[in-house]
Design a protein around this motif. Structure first.
Motif, PDB file in Angstrom:
ATOM      1  N   LYS A  19       0.821  -1.208   0.000  1.00  0.00           N
ATOM      2  CA  LYS A  19       0.000   0.000   0.000  1.00  0.00           C
ATOM      3  C   LYS A  19       0.855   1.258   0.000  1.00  0.00           C
ATOM      4  O   LYS A  19       0.457   2.285  -0.525  1.00  0.00           O
ATOM      5  CB  LYS A  19      -0.926   0.021   1.220  1.00  0.00           C
ATOM      6  N   ARG A  20       2.021   1.182   0.628  1.00  0.00           N
ATOM      7  CA  ARG A  20       2.911   2.333   0.732  1.00  0.00           C
ATOM      8  C   ARG A  20       4.351   1.839   0.749  1.00  0.00           C
ATOM      9  O   ARG A  20       4.911   1.568   1.816  1.00  0.00           O
ATOM     10  CB  ARG A  20       2.598   3.106   2.005  1.00  0.00           C
ATOM     11  N   LYS A  85      -3.216  -3.880  -7.239  1.00  0.00           N
ATOM     12  CA  LYS A  85      -2.554  -2.736  -6.638  1.00  0.00           C
ATOM     13  C   LYS A  85      -2.836  -2.715  -5.137  1.00  0.00           C
ATOM     14  O   LYS A  85      -3.938  -3.023  -4.709  1.00  0.00           O
ATOM     15  CB  LYS A  85      -3.056  -1.446  -7.291  1.00  0.00           C
ATOM     16  N   LYS A  86      -1.852  -2.379  -4.368  1.00  0.00           N
ATOM     17  CA  LYS A  86      -1.902  -2.312  -2.912  1.00  0.00           C
ATOM     18  C   LYS A  86      -1.984  -3.687  -2.256  1.00  0.00           C
ATOM     19  O   LYS A  86      -2.153  -3.797  -1.054  1.00  0.00           O
ATOM     20  CB  LYS A  86      -3.023  -1.394  -2.430  1.00  0.00           C
TER      21      LYS A  86
END
Length: 136
Positions: A19-20, A85-86
């Motif tokens: 996620k980051r 994604k993430k």
């Protein structure tokens, strides 16, 4: 990336998530790296763009691009890309492009493309994340 925190034995844990993606300036040579949510997984190193693309479509759970110092979570096995994604994809960037090996990853073994055809892919969840433990 969450802030590191001490554990009972003086270990510092730093968590990474798709996620980051995290950026690390240094990596302790004695660091123990855990990928939360992945047990008995496999780790692979790509030394070229061609190898990275091949590993992206493999059953390797964690892939390190040593030319760029980027660590990826392969959340969809042999399907194209790293996964949703993430959930999968880039989880960390290492400045200085350190050498990483399967021995630094808890519960992981070196990816073997020959054996991979006989092994079922590890299932990764949105809660999968990378944990980095160093002793102080």
């Amino acid at each position: 990336m969450t802030n590191g925190h001490d554990h009972d034995h003086g270990e510092v844990v730093v968590e990474f998530s798709a996620k980051r993606p995290a950026k690390l300036k240094t990596l302790d040579a004695d660091a123990l790296i855990l990928v939360d949510g992945v047990e008995d997984g496999s780790f692979a190193v790509a030394s070229s763009k061609k190898e990275l693309k091949q590993l992206m479509k493999s059953d390797a759970d964690v892939v390190y691009d040593e030319k760029k110092g980027k660590l990826y979570l392969n959340a969809n096995g042999e399907e194209k890309g790293w996964g949703k994604k993430k959930v999968g994809g880039l989880i960390a960037r290492f400045k200085g492009k350190p050498e990483l090996s399967a021995e630094q990853f808890e519960g992981m073994e070196a990816f073997d493309a020959v054996k991979a055809t006989m092994i079922t892919s590890t299932v990764l969840t949105p809660k999968s994340r990378l944990l980095l433990i160093t002793k102080h």
